[in-house]
Write a protein that holds these residues in place. Structure first.
Motif, PDB file in Angstrom:
ATOM      1  N   ASP A 292       0.807  -1.226   0.000  1.00 53.50           N
ATOM      2  CA  ASP A 292       0.000   0.000   0.000  1.00 53.50           C
ATOM      3  C   ASP A 292       0.840   1.276   0.000  1.00 53.50           C
ATOM      4  N   LEU A 293       2.161   1.118   0.090  1.00 59.58           N
ATOM      5  CA  LEU A 293       3.053   2.290   0.111  1.00 59.58           C
ATOM      6  C   LEU A 293       3.331   2.740  -1.325  1.00 59.58           C
ATOM      7  N   PRO A 294       2.934   3.950  -1.687  1.00 64.10           N
ATOM      8  CA  PRO A 294       3.220   4.434  -3.053  1.00 64.10           C
ATOM      9  C   PRO A 294       4.699   4.789  -3.186  1.00 64.10           C
ATOM     10  N   SER A 295       5.349   4.211  -4.204  1.00 63.11           N
ATOM     11  CA  SER A 295       6.783   4.448  -4.364  1.00 63.11           C
ATOM     12  C   SER A 295       7.196   4.158  -5.804  1.00 63.11           C
ATOM     13  N   VAL A 296       8.049   5.027  -6.386  1.00 64.78           N
ATOM     14  CA  VAL A 296       8.626   4.797  -7.715  1.00 64.78           C
ATOM     15  C   VAL A 296      10.116   5.124  -7.650  1.00 64.78           C
ATOM     16  N   ARG A 297      10.858   4.592  -8.629  1.00 60.64           N
ATOM     17  CA  ARG A 297      12.285   4.863  -8.697  1.00 60.64           C
ATOM     18  C   ARG A 297      12.531   6.281  -9.210  1.00 60.64           C
ATOM     19  N   GLU A 298      13.712   6.784  -8.909  1.00 58.19           N
ATOM     20  CA  GLU A 298      14.084   8.149  -9.271  1.00 58.19           C
ATOM     21  C   GLU A 298      14.161   8.343 -10.788  1.00 58.19           C
ATOM     22  N   ASP A 299      14.375   7.241 -11.517  1.00 64.07           N
ATOM     23  CA  ASP A 299      14.471   7.350 -12.980  1.00 64.07           C
ATOM     24  C   ASP A 299      13.124   7.119 -13.659  1.00 64.07           C
ATOM     25  N   ALA A 300      12.038   7.050 -12.874  1.00 62.31           N
ATOM     26  CA  ALA A 300      10.707   6.851 -13.458  1.00 62.31           C
ATOM     27  C   ALA A 300      10.230   8.120 -14.130  1.00 62.31           C
ATOM     28  N   SER A 301       9.262   7.959 -15.017  1.00 63.65           N
ATOM     29  CA  SER A 301       8.662   9.119 -15.668  1.00 63.65           C
ATOM     30  C   SER A 301       7.545   9.672 -14.804  1.00 63.65           C
ATOM     31  N   LEU A 302       7.154  10.890 -15.115  1.00 58.22           N
ATOM     32  CA  LEU A 302       6.044  11.500 -14.385  1.00 58.22           C
ATOM     33  C   LEU A 302       4.765  10.681 -14.571  1.00 58.22           C
ATOM     34  N   SER A 303       4.554  10.155 -15.769  1.00 61.30           N
ATOM     35  CA  SER A 303       3.341   9.378 -16.014  1.00 61.30           C
ATOM     36  C   SER A 303       3.326   8.109 -15.159  1.00 61.30           C
ATOM     37  N   GLU A 304       4.500   7.498 -14.959  1.00 63.76           N
ATOM     38  CA  GLU A 304       4.570   6.304 -14.095  1.00 63.76           C
ATOM     39  C   GLU A 304       4.240   6.675 -12.642  1.00 63.76           C
TER      40      GLU A 304
END
Length: 333
Positions: A219-231
């Motif tokens: 349930d923790l929202p998290s993306v990598r630093e190299d992700a796109s804004l859309s991701e």
């Protein structure tokens, strides 16, 4: 005989307010008078209770009974086990609730309440220490007590001097004074208070930790630093917290992206379909530790006018997230 209804036009607001002011003035003066008499007897009452192996049993009839019940409740909630026994019921079996280890606190402004005096021989035979609270130091109850607390008042706030007003206020204040003095002597803390009030708002504020309200794991929202804004927007949409953590290659928190950041990005010429999240995220966002209290999160949100927080461990790695709605649901705010 029931009072006749008055015409509303016959009573002026100013007269009603003046009557109210007089009550406050009289009762404040009487409280000062009773407070100025506190001395060795008050300390002796506190020591009797502190030295008891049992509980405080408060008793009293009529208005004194109502005050005794409230004093017992205040004592119990501030670290001194206590309960109320109705003196009339005590004479019909409830005396069995009082053990030889208990201290009895008996209230009677006149000091001559028959129902209370009737209990004294049994209590004396059982060896219960007796603290009396009366307005008549020479009364039967005062003279029979091991310690007497004088709550005598010169004036009742009732203009007819019939309804107990100043006298019950003085007794209530004396009970509060006992409770607070005992609380201080025992080193009773806010955490102790919360443990005896788990269902109340104060208990929730003092007992709930971040781990009790945060979203973690899947349930923790998290993306990598190299992700796109859309991701990042897709992750925010899935987790529905209005934000997402941004982590570096080592899993440490690199930044935060929120609904507010999205609105600001839309005000620019950036192409939201191609821009990287690192270009629009907030670096060095406010964070909180999982072992902190939920009320501390509420304070951070209010102080910095933000709606959410990322929860991090000692290595600055995200382990949870929460927003203002989580705190509202937990009734922390």
């Amino acid at each position: 005989m029931a009072a006749s209804p008055l015409s509303l036009n016959a009573v002026r607001d100013a007269d009603l307010i003046a009557s109210g002011h007089r009550v406050f003035e009289i009762e404040q003066a009487e409280l000062d008078r009773v407070g100025n008499r506190l001395g060795a007897e008050f300390a002796a009452a506190c020591r009797l209770i502190l030295g008891a192996r049992g509980r405080v049993v408060a008793t009293g009839m009529g208005k004194s009974g109502h005050i005794a019940r409230k004093i017992a409740a205040t004592l119990a909630s501030t670290g001194t086990p206590a309960f109320y026994v109705h003196p009339g019921e005590a004479g019909h079996g409830d005396l069995g609730m009082i053990t030889e280890d208990d201290v009895v606190l008996a209230l009677s402004y006149s000091g001559e309440s028959d129902e209370v005096l009737m209990l004294l021989p049994v209590l004396k035979r059982q060896g219960n220490p007796l603290i009396s609270m009366t307005g008549k130091p020479q009364s039967s109850l005062a003279r029979a007590a091991d310690v007497h607390l004088d709550v005598n008042v010169a004036n009742e706030a009732c203009p007819l001097a019939l309804a107990p007003t100043s006298s019950t206020t003085a007794s209530l204040a004396m009970g509060d004074a006992l409770a607070v003095a005992l609380l201080d002597a025992r080193g009773f803390t806010a955490d102790d208070f919360a443990r005896s009030h788990p269902a109340g708002s104060l208990g929730r504020r003092l007992l709930l930790h971040i781990t009790d309200v945060m979203h973690s794991g899947e349930d923790l929202p998290s993306v990598r630093e190299d992700a796109s804004l859309s991701e990042a927007l897709l992750e925010m949409s899935r987790k529905r917290l209005g934000m997402t953590a941004i982590v570096d290659a080592q899993g440490r928190l690199a930044g935060l992206f929120t609904d507010g950041d999205l609105r600001r990005a839309l005000d620019t010429d950036l192409d939201v379909r191609t821009v990287g999240i690192a270009q629009v995220m907030t670096r060095n966002p406010r964070t909180i530790g999982a072992d902190q209290l939920a009320v501390e999160a509420a304070r951070l949100l209010e102080t910095h006018q933000i709606n959410g927080l990322i929860v991090v461990d000692a290595g600055n790695r995200p382990v949870g997230a929460l927003n203002i709605h989580d705190l509202l649901r937990a009734k922390v705010v």
